[in-house]
Motif scaffolding. Structure first.
Motif, short mmCIF file in Angstrom:
data_model
loop_
_atom_site.label_atom_id
_atom_site.label_comp_id
_atom_site.label_asym_id
_atom_site.label_seq_id
_atom_site.Cartn_x
_atom_site.Cartn_y
_atom_site.Cartn_z
N ILE A 268 5.30 9.76 2.28
CA ILE A 268 6.38 9.99 2.77
C ILE A 268 7.52 9.04 2.06
O ILE A 268 8.77 9.26 1.82
N LEU A 269 6.98 7.77 2.25
CA LEU A 269 7.65 6.44 1.89
C LEU A 269 7.02 5.90 0.54
O LEU A 269 5.79 5.92 0.74
N HIS B 206 12.62 1.90 0.89
CA HIS B 206 12.38 2.62 2.10
C HIS B 206 13.36 3.09 2.74
O HIS B 206 13.63 4.34 3.09
N ALA B 207 14.75 2.23 2.75
CA ALA B 207 15.95 2.89 3.27
C ALA B 207 16.41 3.95 2.53
O ALA B 207 17.16 4.93 3.08
N TYR C 263 17.29 9.88 1.72
CA TYR C 263 17.25 11.38 1.06
C TYR C 263 16.29 12.31 2.03
O TYR C 263 16.58 13.56 1.90
N ARG C 264 15.28 11.72 2.74
CA ARG C 264 14.45 12.61 3.46
C ARG C 264 15.28 13.33 4.56
O ARG C 264 15.14 14.48 5.00
N TRP D 224 8.42 15.65 8.56
CA TRP D 224 7.80 15.13 7.29
C TRP D 224 6.17 14.68 7.56
O TRP D 224 5.46 14.91 6.64
N LEU D 225 6.05 14.30 8.60
CA LEU D 225 4.86 13.87 9.05
C LEU D 225 3.93 15.19 9.23
O LEU D 225 2.75 15.03 8.62
N ILE D 226 4.37 16.08 9.64
CA ILE D 226 3.70 17.36 9.96
C ILE D 226 3.29 17.86 8.55
O ILE D 226 2.12 18.24 8.14
N LYS D 227 4.48 17.94 7.61
CA LYS D 227 4.40 18.75 6.35
C LYS D 227 3.27 17.67 5.41
O LYS D 227 2.49 18.60 4.95
N TYR D 228 3.33 16.66 5.51
CA TYR D 228 2.54 15.66 4.59
C TYR D 228 1.14 15.58 5.16
O TYR D 228 0.02 15.71 4.25
#
Length: 294
Positions: A66-67, A74-75, A80-81, A154-158
Motif C-alpha cells: 500500500i506504501l 509515503h506522505a 493519492y490513496r 486499502w488494508l482489506i483490499k491488499y
C-alpha cells in the motif's frame, strides 16, 4: 551472526521482569529508519516477533505494498490513496450502489468489486455468496483493528488480494496439513474426530479462508495476521491445531459432528492469546524460526 551473550542476558532479563519485546521494538525502529525500507528484513522480523501495536498498521501497509519502500514518498502516496478512496466512494454513490445507511463493510465490498471489475448490475444485486462473506468477515475484523476508514479499505483490499494471489493454491491443502500435524501431536483426538465423522466437517472456511476473522478476538487475531501478511499461511494450520489441542477434553466428549462444529465456531474468547502464543511456538517447532536479520 554470532549470538551476543550480553544481548541474550538483557533479553532474558527484560522478559523476566515483564518487558518482553523491549529489544525487539528497538530493532524494528532501526529497520524503519532504512530508506528504502528492506522488505525482506521487515518480513523476517514480523515472522519472528509480534509487531508492536504502535507500528503494526504502518508495517502492514508497507509489506502489502500500500506504501512503497521509499519512506520519503509515503506522505505523497498516502494522499493519492485518500483521493482514490474518495473517487471510488463518490462513483458508487452516483450509481446508487451505496447510500448513507449502507454498512461500512458492504461499502468496502462494493468498492472492491468496482476496482476488481466484478460489480454486479444494480438490478442483479443478491445476498453475498460465500466468497463475498469471506470478504465481509475479514472487513469486520479489520474495522476493529484499524480506525481510519481509508487505511481500513486499502488494508482489506491488499490483504485479500495478497492472500488469494500468494496462497490460493495452498489453501485447499491446509486441512490435510492440519491432519498430519494433529497425528503427530494428539493421534487419539484425530482418531476421535475421524470416527465421529467430524474431521471432514471442521470449520475450514472460517479458519483457512477467513483467516480466523469472526473466530478470534481482534487482539489475538492481529498477531496471526502479522504472520500471514509477512508471508506465511502455514500459521493458520497451527492456530487450528492449537485450538483442537487446547479443547481436546471437551472435543473428546462430543460424539456428533455438528456438536464439534458448533463448539469450534464459537470457541471461548478468554483464552485466545495463550492459544495464539502456543500456536506460534508450534509453528516455529515444525517450520523453524526465521533468522534474525537486525
Amino acid at each position: 551472526m554470532a549470538d551476543d551473550p550480553q544481548r541474550n542476558f538483557r533479553s532474558a532479563y527484560y522478559e523476566k521482569v515483564g518487558f518482553r519485546g523491549v529489544e525487539e521494538k528497538k530493532s524494528l525502529e532501526i529497520l524503519l529508519k532504512d530508506n528504502p525500507l528492506d522488505l525482506e528484513k521487515l518480513s523476517t522480523f514480523s515472522q519472528r516477533f509480534p509487531l508492536p501495536s504502535m507500528y503494526r498498521i504502518h508495517v502492514w501497509k508497507v509489506l502489502l505494498g500500500i506504501l512503497p519502500p521509499h519512506s520519503d514518498s509515503h506522505a505523497l502516496v498516502g494522499g493519492y490513496r485518500k483521493e482514490q478512496y474518495q473517487d471510488i466512494l463518490e462513483a458508487l454513490e452516483v450509481m446508487r450502489y451505496i447510500n448513507s445507511s449502507t454498512p461500512s463493510t458492504h461499502v468496502y465490498l462494493r468498492m472492491f468489486q468496482l476496482e476488481s471489475q466484478v460489480l454486479p448490475r444494480c438490478s442483479e444485486t443478491s445476498p453475498p455468496d460465500e466468497e463475498n462473506e469471506d470478504f465481509l468477515s475479514i472487513s469486520r475484523a479489520m474495522e476493529e483493528i484499524v480506525d481510519d476508514p481509508v487505511d481500513c479499505y486499502w488494508l482489506i483490499k491488499y490483504f485479500v488480494n495478497q492472500f488469494h494471489t500468494k496462497f490460493g493454491d495452498s489453501i485447499p491443502h491446509l486441512p490435510k496439513s492440519l491432519e498430519h500435524y494433529l497425528s503427530q501431536e494428539e493421534p487419539r483426538l484425530l482418531n476421535h474426530l475421524k470416527n465421529s465423522g467430524a474431521l471432514t466437517q471442521l470449520p475450514y472456511s472460517l479458519w483457512f479462508r477467513r483467516c480466523f476473522a469472526g473466530c478470534l478476538p481482534e487482539t489475538s487475531l492481529q498477531r496471526v495476521w502479522d504472520k500471514v501478511i509477512s508471508g506465511s499461511c502455514k500459521i493458520l494450520v497451527f492456530v487450528a491445531l492449537e485450538i483442537l489441542l487446547s479443547y481436546k477434553i471437551k472435543l473428546m466428549g462430543i460424539n456428533r459432528p455438528e456438536g464439534v462444529v458448533k463448539f469450534l465456531r464459537n470457541i471461548p474468547q478468554e483464552n485466545t492469546d495463550a492459544i495464539v502464543s502456543k500456536a506460534i511456538d508450534l509453528w516455529h517447532k515444525y517450520c523453524g524460526t526465521p533468522m534474525h536479520t537486525v
